[in-house]
Design an enzyme around this catalytic site. Structure first.
Site, PDB file in Angstrom:
ATOM      1  N   ILE A   1     109.699 -69.354  -2.041  1.00 32.14           N
ATOM      2  CA  ILE A   1     110.381 -68.012  -1.125  1.00 32.14           C
ATOM      3  C   ILE A   1     110.322 -69.321  -0.133  1.00 32.14           C
ATOM      4  CG2 ILE A   1     110.139 -66.517   0.927  1.00 32.14           C
ATOM      5  CD1 ILE A   1     108.000 -64.945  -0.743  1.00 32.14           C
TER       6      ILE A   1
ATOM      7  N   THR B   1     101.205 -78.193  -6.213  1.00 34.57           N
ATOM      8  CA  THR B   1     100.625 -77.571  -7.858  1.00 34.57           C
ATOM      9  C   THR B   1     101.633 -76.945  -7.831  1.00 34.57           C
ATOM     10  OG1 THR B   1     101.108 -75.138  -6.440  1.00 34.57           O
ATOM     11  CG2 THR B   1      99.332 -76.503  -5.895  1.00 34.57           C
TER      12      THR B   1
ATOM     13  N   SER C   1      99.227 -68.040  -5.227  1.00 31.81           N
ATOM     14  CA  SER C   1     100.155 -66.717  -4.728  1.00 31.81           C
ATOM     15  C   SER C   1     100.137 -65.713  -6.193  1.00 31.81           C
ATOM     16  CB  SER C   1     101.840 -66.841  -4.497  1.00 31.81           C
ATOM     17  OG  SER C   1     102.181 -67.544  -5.388  1.00 31.81           O
TER      18      SER C   1
ATOM     19  N   THR D   1      92.792 -72.321  -0.667  1.00 29.31           N
ATOM     20  CA  THR D   1      94.209 -73.004   0.365  1.00 29.31           C
ATOM     21  C   THR D   1      94.538 -71.366   0.930  1.00 29.31           C
ATOM     22  OG1 THR D   1      95.205 -74.220  -1.683  1.00 29.31           O
ATOM     23  CG2 THR D   1      95.969 -72.805   0.115  1.00 29.31           C
TER      24      THR D   1
ATOM     25  N   THR E   1     101.834 -60.837   3.170  1.00 27.17           N
ATOM     26  CA  THR E   1     102.452 -59.746   1.825  1.00 27.17           C
ATOM     27  C   THR E   1     101.732 -58.601   2.188  1.00 27.17           C
ATOM     28  OG1 THR E   1     101.133 -58.827  -0.090  1.00 27.17           O
ATOM     29  CG2 THR E   1      99.787 -60.534   0.709  1.00 27.17           C
ATOM     30  N   ASP E   2     102.127 -57.238   0.990  1.00 23.99           N
ATOM     31  CA  ASP E   2     101.612 -56.029   1.375  1.00 23.99           C
ATOM     32  C   ASP E   2     100.953 -55.211   1.037  1.00 23.99           C
ATOM     33  OD1 ASP E   2     103.173 -56.174  -0.832  1.00 23.99           O
ATOM     34  OD2 ASP E   2     104.466 -54.513  -0.722  1.00 23.99           O
ATOM     35  N   GLU E   3     100.299 -56.468  -0.357  1.00 23.19           N
ATOM     36  CA  GLU E   3      99.072 -56.160  -1.069  1.00 23.19           C
ATOM     37  C   GLU E   3      97.575 -56.032  -0.247  1.00 23.19           C
ATOM     38  OE1 GLU E   3      99.216 -58.613  -4.854  1.00 23.19           O
ATOM     39  OE2 GLU E   3     101.298 -58.637  -4.598  1.00 23.19           O
TER      40      GLU E   3
ATOM     41  N   TYR F   1      93.206 -62.399  -4.861  1.00 16.46           N
ATOM     42  CA  TYR F   1      94.154 -62.983  -3.946  1.00 16.46           C
ATOM     43  C   TYR F   1      94.730 -61.556  -2.337  1.00 16.46           C
ATOM     44  CZ  TYR F   1      99.564 -62.972  -2.520  1.00 16.46           C
ATOM     45  OH  TYR F   1     100.385 -62.859  -1.943  1.00 16.46           O
TER      46      TYR F   1
ATOM     47  N   SER G   1      92.165 -62.881  -0.012  1.00 18.34           N
ATOM     48  CA  SER G   1      92.219 -64.226   0.496  1.00 18.34           C
ATOM     49  C   SER G   1      93.040 -64.003   1.980  1.00 18.34           C
ATOM     50  CB  SER G   1      92.625 -65.577  -0.335  1.00 18.34           C
ATOM     51  OG  SER G   1      93.759 -65.392  -0.782  1.00 18.34           O
ATOM     52  N   LYS G   2      94.604 -62.784   1.433  1.00 20.56           N
ATOM     53  CA  LYS G   2      96.186 -62.765   2.683  1.00 20.56           C
ATOM     54  C   LYS G   2      95.502 -62.795   3.306  1.00 20.56           C
ATOM     55  CE  LYS G   2     100.038 -64.694   1.673  1.00 20.56           C
ATOM     56  NZ  LYS G   2      99.948 -65.763   2.323  1.00 20.56           N
TER      57      LYS G   2
ATOM     58  N   PRO H   1     106.702 -58.790 -21.184  1.00 21.57           N
ATOM     59  CA  PRO H   1     105.092 -57.884 -21.662  1.00 21.57           C
ATOM     60  C   PRO H   1     104.919 -57.005 -21.000  1.00 21.57           C
ATOM     61  CG  PRO H   1     104.870 -60.104 -20.814  1.00 21.57           C
ATOM     62  CD  PRO H   1     105.900 -59.299 -21.049  1.00 21.57           C
TER      63      PRO H   1
ATOM     64  N   ARG I   1     106.895 -51.046  -7.256  1.00 24.73           N
ATOM     65  CA  ARG I   1     106.336 -51.686  -6.403  1.00 24.73           C
ATOM     66  C   ARG I   1     107.421 -51.988  -5.723  1.00 24.73           C
ATOM     67  NH1 ARG I   1     101.955 -52.152  -6.961  1.00 24.73           N
ATOM     68  NH2 ARG I   1     100.822 -53.510  -8.301  1.00 24.73           N
TER      69      ARG I   1
ATOM     70  N   ASP J   1      96.399 -53.525 -19.420  1.00 22.99           N
ATOM     71  CA  ASP J   1      97.011 -53.097 -17.715  1.00 22.99           C
ATOM     72  C   ASP J   1      95.860 -54.143 -17.091  1.00 22.99           C
ATOM     73  OD1 ASP J   1      98.032 -52.522 -15.853  1.00 22.99           O
ATOM     74  OD2 ASP J   1      96.685 -50.682 -15.763  1.00 22.99           O
TER      75      ASP J   1
END
Ligand SMILES: NC(=O)c1ccc[n+]([C@@H]2O[C@H](COP(=O)([O-])OP(=O)(O)OC[C@H]3O[C@@H](n4cnc5c(N)ncnc54)[C@H](O)[C@@H]3O)[C@@H](O)[C@H]2O)c1
Length: 324
Positions: free
Chosen positions: A13, A37, A84, A99, A124-126, A150, A153-154, A205, A214, A272
């Site tokens: 992004i 990275t 990410s 990070t 993020t929306d997460e 993830y 942490s965000k 997969p 999503r 899953d």
């Protein structure tokens, strides 16, 4: 003329953001601070590498002295730098905490120490957690309820950003955006992974039964929204950006298969993801009302263009697809 420090600008992004910004603001000066990275790739910006208003610095956002020296020459920080990928955070969360949380704190501290530099946090929306099928979409008032290392942490980073606003009056804004797709996305994420697998004749997969939902947004719509928030957003506020495009993973898979004229036999259902969130959906009415922003790129067209891009840029992805 502004001097902008973009972090993580060699990623998906961030590289699209730098290209978009310099196209619209050719007199602004951008410094891209990126650690490079596995996900950072200077080939993403090869077309602007000779632009005299663009400069690349390889380094870590956790390195205070480096960050502080760059922030001294900056009017605005846009923080894209992050680990990410949810699956990687499930295997090992250490770099995510370093990070995403400590790196953001270092940037905020440098912004505060240099007279209160304008700061925009890419979130993020997460961070909002997981929705059931009949739940209302996420909006700016939805409480944070992150469920993966993830997203946790965000979420922690976003809390720090808001804490620097409330405690030190740092001029911040935050954007919470849904799943992005488009050119230059590292081929571990669903859309580029599936496109590349199919181009190479491999199966795709699909996690579980493919029913996870999503909201997908084209990266250019996201970056246009970020620019509008930076220019017109209210200081201290958060804006949700979404694609108005809720879709099940299995439906995306079928769309990609259709465009590539391939059949269901190319699908392989796999175990899953642990703690796999069922549904994300974004209500972006605040950004629409206050900024006159809404997504413009329809998913079918955006997906076709993205598939074309990966077909035409195999040199780009073949070089990085085995990066660890
Ligand atoms: N991809 C999505 O769908 C999505 C959706 C919403 C929000 N976001 C957020 O947008 C931002 C960018 O996401 P992306 O998909 O472009 O990620 P990406 O993984 O493609 O890029 C991340 C970049 O950050 C750099 N980086 C990592 N650690 C660093 C460090 N310590 N110091 C300096 N640079 C470092 C990497 O080298 C890489 O270039 C992230 O903050 C992410 O949380 C992503």
């Amino acid at each position: 003329m502004s001097k902008i420090l973009v972090t993580g600008g060699a990623g998906f992004i961030g590289s699209n953001f730098i290209r978009y910004w310099l196209k619209n603001e050719p007199n602004d000066q951008i410094t891209n601070l990126d650690k490079l990275t596995y996900a950072g790739n200077l080939d993403n910006l090869v077309d602007i590498s000779n632009n005299s208003n663009y400069k690349f610095v390889q380094g870590d956002i956790c390195d205070f002295d480096l960050v502080n020296s760059l922030v001294k020459k900056t009017d605005l920080i846009v923080n894209f730098a992050a680990e990410s990928h949810v699956d990687r955070s499930i295997k090992n969360s250490s770099d995510f905490v370093k990070t995403n949380i400590e790196g953001t704190r270092v940037l905020l501290e440098a912004a505060k120490n240099n007279g209160g530099i304008r700061f925009h946090q890419i979130s993020t929306d997460e961070v909002f957690g997981s929705l059931n099928l009949d739940d209302e979409k996420f909006n700016e008032k939805t409480p944070y309820d992150p469920r993966s290392p993830y997203s946790a942490s965000k979420a922690a980073a976003d809390h720090l950003v808001r804490a620097y606003f409330h405690t030190y009056n740092l001029p911040i804004t935050v954007s919470n955006c849904s799943n992005n797709y488009g050119p230059y996305q590292f081929p571990e994420k669903l859309i580029p992974l599936f496109i590349i697998n199919l181009i190479e004749g491999k199966k795709v997969p699909v996690y579980g039964n493919g029913q996870n939902i999503r909201d997908w947004i084209h990266v250019d719509d996201h970056n246009r929204g970020v620019k509008m928030i930076i220019e017109k957003g209210k200081i201290g506020e958060t804006y949700c950006l979404g694609g108005n495009n809720e879709i099940k993973n299995i439906e995306i898979t079928h769309k990609i298969l259709d465009i590539l004229s391939m059949g269901e036999d190319m699908i392989e259902f796999v175990e899953d993801r642990l703690g796999h969130d069922l549904r994300y959906a974004i209500d972006f009415s605040k950004a629409k009302k206050e900024l006159a922003w809404e997504p413009e790129i329809g998913f079918s067209q955006g997906l076709e263009n993205t598939i074309d891009w990966y077909r035409q840029n195999s040199v780009w992805w073949k070089k990085i697809q085995n990066n660890k």
